[in-house]
Design a protein around this motif. Structure first.
Motif, short mmCIF file in Angstrom:
data_model
loop_
_atom_site.label_atom_id
_atom_site.label_comp_id
_atom_site.label_asym_id
_atom_site.label_seq_id
_atom_site.Cartn_x
_atom_site.Cartn_y
_atom_site.Cartn_z
N THR A 1 0.83 -1.19 0.00
CA THR A 1 0.00 0.00 0.00
C THR A 1 0.87 1.25 0.00
N VAL A 2 0.35 2.31 -0.60
CA VAL A 2 1.05 3.59 -0.61
C VAL A 2 0.88 4.23 0.76
N THR A 3 1.96 4.59 1.39
CA THR A 3 1.90 5.19 2.72
C THR A 3 2.01 6.69 2.64
N ALA A 4 1.53 7.34 3.67
CA ALA A 4 1.60 8.80 3.71
C ALA A 4 3.03 9.25 3.95
N ASP A 5 3.35 10.45 3.47
CA ASP A 5 4.67 11.01 3.70
C ASP A 5 4.87 11.27 5.19
N ALA A 6 5.99 10.80 5.72
CA ALA A 6 6.24 10.94 7.15
C ALA A 6 6.77 12.31 7.52
N GLN A 7 7.25 13.09 6.53
CA GLN A 7 7.84 14.39 6.81
C GLN A 7 6.76 15.46 6.90
N SER A 8 6.91 16.37 7.82
CA SER A 8 6.00 17.50 7.90
C SER A 8 6.53 18.63 7.04
N ALA A 9 5.61 19.47 6.59
CA ALA A 9 6.02 20.65 5.83
C ALA A 9 6.90 21.54 6.72
N ALA A 10 7.94 22.10 6.12
CA ALA A 10 8.88 22.92 6.88
C ALA A 10 8.37 24.34 7.07
N GLY A 11 7.37 24.71 6.31
CA GLY A 11 6.86 26.06 6.38
C GLY A 11 5.71 26.19 5.40
N PRO A 12 5.41 27.38 4.95
CA PRO A 12 4.32 27.51 3.99
C PRO A 12 4.65 26.81 2.67
N VAL A 13 3.61 26.26 2.05
CA VAL A 13 3.75 25.54 0.78
C VAL A 13 3.45 26.48 -0.38
N LEU A 14 4.23 26.38 -1.44
CA LEU A 14 3.95 27.07 -2.69
C LEU A 14 3.56 26.04 -3.73
N ALA A 15 2.34 26.15 -4.27
CA ALA A 15 1.90 25.31 -5.36
C ALA A 15 1.74 26.17 -6.61
N ALA B 1 13.58 25.05 -15.30
CA ALA B 1 13.76 26.43 -14.83
C ALA B 1 14.25 26.47 -13.39
N MET B 2 13.97 25.43 -12.63
CA MET B 2 14.45 25.34 -11.24
C MET B 2 15.87 24.81 -11.16
N GLY B 3 16.45 24.46 -12.30
CA GLY B 3 17.82 23.96 -12.32
C GLY B 3 17.94 22.52 -11.86
N VAL B 4 16.85 21.76 -11.93
CA VAL B 4 16.86 20.37 -11.45
C VAL B 4 17.48 19.46 -12.51
N SER B 5 18.41 18.61 -12.10
CA SER B 5 19.04 17.65 -13.00
C SER B 5 18.67 16.20 -12.67
N GLU B 6 18.43 15.91 -11.37
CA GLU B 6 18.09 14.56 -10.96
C GLU B 6 16.99 14.58 -9.91
N LEU B 7 16.17 13.53 -9.92
CA LEU B 7 15.13 13.36 -8.92
C LEU B 7 15.17 11.94 -8.37
N ARG B 8 14.95 11.80 -7.06
CA ARG B 8 14.78 10.51 -6.42
C ARG B 8 13.57 10.61 -5.48
N VAL B 9 12.96 9.46 -5.20
CA VAL B 9 11.82 9.43 -4.29
C VAL B 9 12.30 9.61 -2.86
N SER B 10 11.67 10.54 -2.16
CA SER B 10 11.94 10.73 -0.74
C SER B 10 10.98 9.90 0.10
N ALA B 11 9.70 9.89 -0.30
CA ALA B 11 8.68 9.11 0.42
C ALA B 11 7.46 8.94 -0.48
N GLN B 12 6.69 7.88 -0.23
CA GLN B 12 5.42 7.70 -0.92
C GLN B 12 4.43 8.73 -0.40
N PHE B 13 3.46 9.09 -1.25
CA PHE B 13 2.46 10.06 -0.82
C PHE B 13 1.09 9.61 -1.30
N VAL B 14 0.71 9.95 -2.53
CA VAL B 14 -0.52 9.45 -3.12
C VAL B 14 -0.16 8.73 -4.41
#
Length: 437
Positions: free
Chosen positions: A254-268, A382-395
């Motif tokens: 099963t997909v589990t919720a992300d265990a990390q809390s937001a560090a501050g306000p979220v920008l979407a 535009a964010m300068g991202v070159s690589e991505l890895r999974v930190s945690a499952q979410f949805v």
């Protein structure tokens, strides 16, 4: 040796592949860009993603060809040409048929390519070559789907994938298929072998349950006709099946919720016109998020000077501790949707990505959500991202990701969500606790 490699036509879909691999215990890395970056070798699954779904003509061909040439160096057992599970494409934009032709160009010894976009756990099914997708409480044929039949970029007026591909191949040839009875009567291996030895460009594979995709995964691994990797055009459902069958998992994880809390306000930031995303934005606003609508004059490029004011207002809300959603439209009924005309995905993606990067560099947010598949690749670049890895499952189909250390958003929690993906409260869940009004 790398087990699975993949080339994805957008970032949100690539995130789904990473999530499926991670869910079943495989280490996966995604490289972003134009095919020039060296691939990592310390992983089970490696992929490349770029904005090809939003491209057409020579630009599409140049990007996909470069990516396929690069991914060939991974020397993987299986190569997934990752497409959306709703088969978003047309002959002019993000052509899957053209992708098949480029696969043959890069891997001339492979033979016919299997096409399997089904993802049953996500409500995507293929039956007798007709593709279906869940929406709300029902499942709809693709050409009658409330969203996909009216997609702003690639409206689907045909559900039979053989006909969709025929309309995108230069030969106009309709693929053959492996239909559902082959799964039930045990004739799948024989039918697979026959089609793999045919002179067709591709063939469609039916699947309405995970076991059907597991059968496909075994056929890919055991295929002896090919020269090079076994190739499949498919969704995250294929990656899940390859991971399940490789690790001998039951498929009941099963997909589990992300265990990390937001560090501050979220920008979407959102460029999705989907009604699903519109409902998610409405839910966020109902939970106290601040809303900033990108003016039509900015979207059309008529008055980019208004962007400075938009950034200042975004920074002010974040600095005040408010979660913020910056969007280009709230569904197709938004007046901006008609006023701005067809959006340039590269322009809008860069606009939103640059804004998010600026907010992260200023330390105003460490939690960023990017909504919309067509523009996501441009935003991440535009964010300068070159690589991505999974930190945690979410949805489902939208994990929490982390970037390489050189990105402007390094150290941030990153959520990439396609237009049709996620529960209505996905943004408020990402923020963990709703911001106060």
């Amino acid at each position: 040796m790398t087990y699975v490699s993949f080339v994805a036509d957008d970032l949100t879909g690539a995130g789904d592949v990473l999530a499926q691999a991670h869910r079943h215990g495989l280490d996966a890395v995604l490289v972003i860009g134009d095919g020039s970056r060296q691939l990592p070798t310390d992983c089970d699954v490696v992929g490349i993603a770029g904005p090809s779904r939003s491209l057409g003509g020579a630009a599409f061909g140049e990007l996909v060809r470069a990516q396929l040439e690069q991914i060939a160096t991974a020397d993987a057992d299986v190569l997934i040409y990752k497409v959306c599970s709703t088969f978003d494409s047309s002959a002019e934009r993000g052509s899957i048929g053209r992708g098949v032709e480029l696969l043959h160009e890069c891997f001339p010894g492979h033979g016919p390519v299997a096409i399997a976009p089904a993802q049953p756990d996500f409500g995507r099914y293929t039956a007798f070559s007709n593709h279906f997708a869940r929406y709300s409480d029902g499942v709809h044929r693709l050409d009658r789907h409330p969203v996909m039949a009216r997609h702003p970029s690639t409206p689907m007026d045909e559900a039979d994938l053989r006909q969709v591909i025929a309309g995108q191949l230069r030969t106009g040839e309709a693929p053959e298929a492996i239909h559902l009875p082959a799964h039930a009567d045990g004739s799948f291996p024989e039918r697979w072998a026959t089609l793999r030895r045919s002179n067709r460009a591709a063939f469609v594979v039916d699947a309405v349950e995970e076991g059907h995709l597991d059968t496909l995964a075994r056929a890919l691994r055991e295929d002896t006709v090919r020269d090079g990797p076994a190739i499949v055009v498919g969704s995250g459902g294929v990656m899940a099946a390859l991971a399940r069958t490789a690790t001998e998992r039951s498929g009941t994880a099963t997909v589990t919720a992300d265990a990390q809390s937001a560090a501050g306000p979220v920008l979407a930031v959102s460029a999705s016109a989907s009604s699903t995303t519109a409902a998610q934005i409405a839910d966020a606003l109902a939970h106290g998020w601040a809303e900033l609508a990108v003016p039509a004059q900015v979207l059309s490029g008529e008055d980019p000077s208004l962007l400075d004011d938009l950034e200042q207002r975004t920074a002010a809300w974040l600095d005040a501790g408010r979660n913020v959603i910056v969007h280009t439209t709230r569904g197709t009924q938004d007046p901006r949707y008609a006023a701005a005309g067809p959006l340039d995905a590269a322009y809008v993606g860069e606009l939103l990505g640059t804004m998010a990067a600026n907010m992260a560099v200023k330390g105003l947010t460490r939690d960023i959500a990017v909504l919309g598949g067509d523009t996501s690749s441009h935003a991440l670049l535009a964010m300068g991202v070159s690589e991505l890895r999974v930190s945690a499952q979410f949805v489902t189909a939208a994990p929490i990701l982390r970037t390489d250390s050189d990105a402007a958003v390094a150290g941030c929690r990153l959520l990439l969500k396609g237009g049709q993906v996620g529960p209505v409260d996905v943004l408020t869940r990402f923020a963990q606790t709703p911001a106060s009004v």
